[in-house]
Design a protein around this motif. Structure first.
Motif, PDB file in Angstrom:
ATOM      1  N   ARG A 369       1.463   1.589  35.182  1.00 38.46           N
ATOM      2  CA  ARG A 369       0.604   0.573  35.327  1.00 38.46           C
ATOM      3  C   ARG A 369      -0.284   0.894  36.549  1.00 38.46           C
ATOM      4  NH1 ARG A 369       4.291  -3.360  36.573  1.00 38.46           N
ATOM      5  NH2 ARG A 369       4.871  -2.991  34.256  1.00 38.46           N
ATOM      6  N   ALA A 370       0.390   1.468  37.674  1.00 32.24           N
ATOM      7  CA  ALA A 370      -0.284   1.727  38.874  1.00 32.24           C
ATOM      8  C   ALA A 370      -1.282   2.777  38.696  1.00 32.24           C
ATOM      9  CB  ALA A 370       0.579   1.995  40.045  1.00 32.24           C
ATOM     10  N   LEU A 371      -0.870   3.923  38.007  1.00 30.10           N
ATOM     11  CA  LEU A 371      -1.883   4.881  37.656  1.00 30.10           C
ATOM     12  C   LEU A 371      -2.965   4.810  37.154  1.00 30.10           C
ATOM     13  CD1 LEU A 371       1.190   7.513  36.957  1.00 30.10           C
ATOM     14  CD2 LEU A 371      -0.569   7.760  39.068  1.00 30.10           C
ATOM     15  N   ALA A 372      -2.827   3.858  36.092  1.00 32.52           N
ATOM     16  CA  ALA A 372      -3.982   3.486  35.129  1.00 32.52           C
ATOM     17  C   ALA A 372      -5.009   2.613  36.125  1.00 32.52           C
ATOM     18  CB  ALA A 372      -3.680   2.348  34.114  1.00 32.52           C
ATOM     19  N   ALA A 373      -4.607   1.808  37.098  1.00 34.43           N
ATOM     20  CA  ALA A 373      -5.310   0.869  37.775  1.00 34.43           C
ATOM     21  C   ALA A 373      -6.258   1.812  38.988  1.00 34.43           C
ATOM     22  CB  ALA A 373      -4.678   0.092  38.816  1.00 34.43           C
ATOM     23  N   LEU A 374      -5.489   3.200  39.416  1.00 38.65           N
ATOM     24  CA  LEU A 374      -6.140   4.130  40.019  1.00 38.65           C
ATOM     25  C   LEU A 374      -7.000   5.016  39.463  1.00 38.65           C
ATOM     26  CD1 LEU A 374      -2.880   4.642  42.258  1.00 38.65           C
ATOM     27  CD2 LEU A 374      -4.901   3.386  43.307  1.00 38.65           C
ATOM     28  N   GLY A 375      -7.281   5.000  38.171  1.00 37.26           N
ATOM     29  CA  GLY A 375      -8.170   5.660  37.358  1.00 37.26           C
ATOM     30  C   GLY A 375      -7.393   7.087  37.013  1.00 37.26           C
ATOM     31  N   ARG A 376      -6.024   7.427  37.084  1.00 36.12           N
ATOM     32  CA  ARG A 376      -5.447   8.382  36.786  1.00 36.12           C
ATOM     33  C   ARG A 376      -4.566   8.196  35.408  1.00 36.12           C
ATOM     34  NH1 ARG A 376      -1.953   9.304  41.941  1.00 36.12           N
ATOM     35  NH2 ARG A 376      -0.763  10.718  41.093  1.00 36.12           N
ATOM     36  N   THR A 377      -5.786   8.099  34.425  1.00 31.89           N
ATOM     37  CA  THR A 377      -5.458   7.762  33.034  1.00 31.89           C
ATOM     38  C   THR A 377      -4.532   8.562  32.517  1.00 31.89           C
ATOM     39  OG1 THR A 377      -7.430   6.615  33.068  1.00 31.89           O
ATOM     40  CG2 THR A 377      -6.397   6.791  31.140  1.00 31.89           C
ATOM     41  N   GLY A 401      -0.514  -0.443  24.243  1.00 28.42           N
ATOM     42  CA  GLY A 401      -1.462  -0.674  23.446  1.00 28.42           C
ATOM     43  C   GLY A 401      -2.798  -1.283  23.983  1.00 28.42           C
ATOM     44  N   GLU A 402      -2.736  -2.004  25.251  1.00 31.11           N
ATOM     45  CA  GLU A 402      -3.911  -2.498  25.909  1.00 31.11           C
ATOM     46  C   GLU A 402      -4.775  -1.363  26.460  1.00 31.11           C
ATOM     47  OE1 GLU A 402      -2.877  -6.027  28.071  1.00 31.11           O
ATOM     48  OE2 GLU A 402      -3.035  -7.444  26.102  1.00 31.11           O
ATOM     49  N   LEU A 403      -3.812  -0.558  27.382  1.00 30.31           N
ATOM     50  CA  LEU A 403      -4.487   0.580  27.818  1.00 30.31           C
ATOM     51  C   LEU A 403      -5.190   1.393  26.743  1.00 30.31           C
ATOM     52  CD1 LEU A 403      -5.126   2.276  30.320  1.00 30.31           C
ATOM     53  CD2 LEU A 403      -2.747   3.302  30.045  1.00 30.31           C
ATOM     54  N   TYR A 404      -4.580   1.671  25.905  1.00 32.25           N
ATOM     55  CA  TYR A 404      -5.316   2.304  24.672  1.00 32.25           C
ATOM     56  C   TYR A 404      -6.610   1.907  24.384  1.00 32.25           C
ATOM     57  CZ  TYR A 404      -1.780   6.027  23.357  1.00 32.25           C
ATOM     58  OH  TYR A 404      -0.666   6.842  23.170  1.00 32.25           O
ATOM     59  N   SER A 536      -5.356  -6.395  34.671  1.00 34.63           N
ATOM     60  CA  SER A 536      -5.230  -5.896  33.212  1.00 34.63           C
ATOM     61  C   SER A 536      -6.332  -4.957  32.864  1.00 34.63           C
ATOM     62  CB  SER A 536      -5.486  -7.180  32.238  1.00 34.63           C
ATOM     63  OG  SER A 536      -5.765  -6.689  31.159  1.00 34.63           O
ATOM     64  N   PRO A 537      -6.190  -3.890  32.122  1.00 32.92           N
ATOM     65  CA  PRO A 537      -7.255  -3.018  32.058  1.00 32.92           C
ATOM     66  C   PRO A 537      -8.383  -3.528  30.841  1.00 32.92           C
ATOM     67  CG  PRO A 537      -5.276  -2.203  30.735  1.00 32.92           C
ATOM     68  CD  PRO A 537      -4.982  -3.298  31.651  1.00 32.92           C
ATOM     69  N   LEU A 538      -8.050  -4.636  30.155  1.00 37.41           N
ATOM     70  CA  LEU A 538      -9.016  -5.429  29.197  1.00 37.41           C
ATOM     71  C   LEU A 538      -9.402  -6.519  30.029  1.00 37.41           C
ATOM     72  CD1 LEU A 538      -7.159  -5.344  25.922  1.00 37.41           C
ATOM     73  CD2 LEU A 538      -9.099  -3.985  26.262  1.00 37.41           C
ATOM     74  N   LEU A 539      -8.684  -7.212  30.660  1.00 36.73           N
ATOM     75  CA  LEU A 539      -9.188  -8.501  31.083  1.00 36.73           C
ATOM     76  C   LEU A 539     -10.003  -8.698  32.580  1.00 36.73           C
ATOM     77  CD1 LEU A 539      -6.310 -10.788  29.941  1.00 36.73           C
ATOM     78  CD2 LEU A 539      -8.397 -10.185  28.737  1.00 36.73           C
ATOM     79  N   ALA A 540      -9.430  -7.521  33.328  1.00 35.44           N
ATOM     80  CA  ALA A 540     -10.093  -7.445  34.615  1.00 35.44           C
ATOM     81  C   ALA A 540     -11.552  -7.087  34.409  1.00 35.44           C
ATOM     82  CB  ALA A 540      -9.552  -6.435  35.406  1.00 35.44           C
ATOM     83  N   PRO A 541     -11.911  -6.277  33.695  1.00 39.41           N
ATOM     84  CA  PRO A 541     -13.135  -5.947  33.175  1.00 39.41           C
ATOM     85  C   PRO A 541     -14.205  -7.193  32.497  1.00 39.41           C
ATOM     86  CG  PRO A 541     -12.231  -3.912  32.742  1.00 39.41           C
ATOM     87  CD  PRO A 541     -11.081  -5.222  32.944  1.00 39.41           C
TER      88      PRO A 541
END
Length: 563
Positions: A369-377, A401-404, A536-541
């Motif tokens: 979760r933290a890595l995704a937020a930092l852009g290290r997908t 699933g939401e990250l995908y 959230s990778p979907l809802l924050a944007p």
């Protein structure tokens, strides 16, 4: 008298669990060192890995086998002088210097008892009770488990093979002594722990049968059975039943401190923050140290006191007596830092937890979760795939699933959503309730009407802030905003058991916007991003886009104030 069920209990030699490496405990690492933030890995958006479309089942997903990430070896550094307990630190602190000799053995024994849900305390008589001859073999098994934990520095307090040996011992004992009330309670509690540790729901019906056998033979004052039934209910996410049995255990033995953490978690699951605070005060009067401080941090967090929660968890890390206890507190610190919108700090906590307890599934998921937020997908995807091979929990499948989906990998996302539904069905066979996660999935990625039905029933069982938020959102997705607003408001009202989490305030803002309450909607959407810009990778944007579309508020202010 029903006989113990030995079918399905793994034998010690058949365990596939890897042996944890020995871990030095006398010279703990001074502090975890983040090493990847300065050089993030390239993003996978340019070359996404396609997922096979024709494999909806959770175990059929064609994903590359993740390679375990190298964990840094502990360094034999001299520990600096600890800071005063009242100072909160954003960086996780190492555990205090380990005690030696008999005191360390005593601490390890107590922690084993707490983590195994009272199993060891049930095996070993209470201080005011004389030992009996038939307790001797069980005591030897418990001593062996304690010794194995201390020798191996295991990531979890008792290894699965040692737990299986304890189960086998109690089953054999009960075949010869079916009238042993305490042994039935011990066996039931061990089944609960086995089911939780291995994520095997089949052990929960076995646990319930053993615990109720003990309770039937001794319906009054059976604190071991009460405690085991509370632990079983919590493992099944049945917080109302956990409260019932936890309160019964406390009434039977008010000075037995290991029951209070279970009772506090039950109150938190029901959204009863006042009761949780009362139980916490009783725990603090009986027990000091990392466990009590960790519970204090969780209660502070639920009560809208994040700074106090961070201070309590920081102090709890310094007092942790074992690697498992240290990892558990670091994990909670990572979760709090994440909720406060500090992904880099949360990553340091999660990685420190993994050094203390390699393979800890919740820390692996938090790291993703933290890595995704930092852009290290790329690293985030590997972390999620790894944790789903270790512990395929519905929440992790939803997050992956939401990250995908945020990366445009819709087929891979659908595979995870289908896996989630299968996991929920499998868990339900053992009485485990994942309706909250399933309701969230259906509201956003399936049938909102089904989500409303699921979450209404969940609200009747567990009227917590999380359920109020999920139900309000499902009602919004079903087009029923007039009803949705009351649940969404309750989820964020700290005076009514609510919590000001980024997801909750985002949902409230969207519902207010649908009701043309633009001023309040703009305020809550902005607040969600202030709390955690990466919630959230979907809802924050989506929150950012909604704010841009709404524009700036009118200069004269809201009409309901200025008329």
């Amino acid at each position: 008298m029903p006989q113990p069920e030995s079918e399905g209990v793994p034998q010690p030699e058949s365990e596939s669990e890897p042996e944890p490496e020995a871990r030095p405990v006398s010279k703990p690492e001074a502090r975890p060192e983040p090493k990847a933030e300065a050089q993030p890995e390239p993003e996978p958006e340019a070359q996404p890995e396609p997922e096979p479309e024709a494999q909806p089942e959770p175990k059929a997903e064609a994903q590359p086998e993740p390679e375990p990430e190298a964990q840094p070896e502990p360094k034999a550094e001299v520990q600096p002088e600890p800071k005063p307990a009242s100072q909160s630190q954003p960086w996780p602190r190492p555990a205090s210097t380990r005690r030696g000799g008999a005191k360390r053995a005593l601490i390890a024994s107590v922690v084993v008892c707490a983590v195994v849900g009272g199993v060891c305390m049930a095996i070993l008589p209470e201080p005011d009770e004389p030992p009996t001859a038939r307790d001797t073999k069980a005591a030897r098994v418990t001593a062996a488990v304690n010794a194995a934990v201390k020798a191996a520095g295991a990531p979890t307090t008792v290894r699965l093979r040692d737990l299986a040996a304890m189960i086998n011992d109690r089953e054999a004992h009960l075949r010869a002594h079916p009238d042993d009330v305490r042994a039935w309670a011990v066996l039931g509690s061990a089944y609960v722990e086995r089911g939780e540790r291995a994520d095997e729901a089949k052990y929960y019906p076995m646990a319930e049968k053993a615990l109720r056998t003990s309770l039937k033979a001794k319906p009054k004052g059976n604190v071991e059975a009460f405690h085991g039934l509370a632990a079983l209910a919590e493992a099944r996410h049945d917080f109302r039943a956990a409260r019932k049995w936890g309160e019964a255990a406390v009434a039977a033995s008010p000075k037995r401190w290991t029951t209070y953490p279970l009772l506090i978690d039950a109150y938190r699951g029901l959204g009863d923050h006042w009761a949780a605070q009362r139980a916490l005060r009783k725990l603090a009067g009986l027990r000091s140290g990392a466990e009590a401080l960790a519970q204090t941090g969780l209660v502070y967090r639920d009560s809208g006191r994040p700074e106090d929660a961070a201070a309590a968890l920081s102090d709890a890390v310094a007092l942790a007596a074992t690697p498992a206890e240290e990892a558990a507190v670091l994990l909670r610190g990572g979760e709090l830092a994440w909720e406060r919108g500090e992904p880099a700090t949360s990553l340091r906590y999660y990685e420190a937890a993994l050094r203390a307890a390699p393979g800890e599934h919740a820390a692996l998921a938090g790291r993703g979760r933290a890595l995704a937020a930092l852009g290290r997908t790329s690293e985030a995807l590997r972390a999620y795939r790894t944790v789903l091979t270790k512990r395929p929990l519905p929440q992790y499948a939803l997050e992956l699933g939401e990250l995908y989906e945020s990366l445009g990998l819709d087929r891979a996302a659908r595979t995870q959503y289908n896996a989630l539904r299968a996991q929920v069905r499998e868990a339900a066979a053992g009485g485990i309730n994942h309706d909250l996660v399933l309701g969230r999935l259906e509201a956003d990625h399936g049938s909102p009407a089904s989500a409303v039905r699921l979450l209404r029933a969940e609200w009747e069982r567990h009227p917590s802030a999380q359920v109020a938020d999920a139900l309000g959102w499902a009602l919004h997705r079903s087009g029923r905003n007039d009803e949705a607003i009351s649940f969404a408001s309750r989820a964020t009202d700290e005076n009514d058991g609510g919590m000001r989490l980024a997801l909750h305030t985002y949902h409230l803002g969207v519902i207010e916007r649908a009701l043309r309450q633009d001023y309040a909607a703009r305020s809550h959407l902005a607040e969600s991003l202030r709390i955690n810009p990466h919630f959230s990778p979907l809802l924050a944007p989506a929150a950012k886009k909604a704010l841009q579309a709404m524009g700036e508020p009118p200069a004269e202010g809201p009409e309901d104030v200025y008329g």
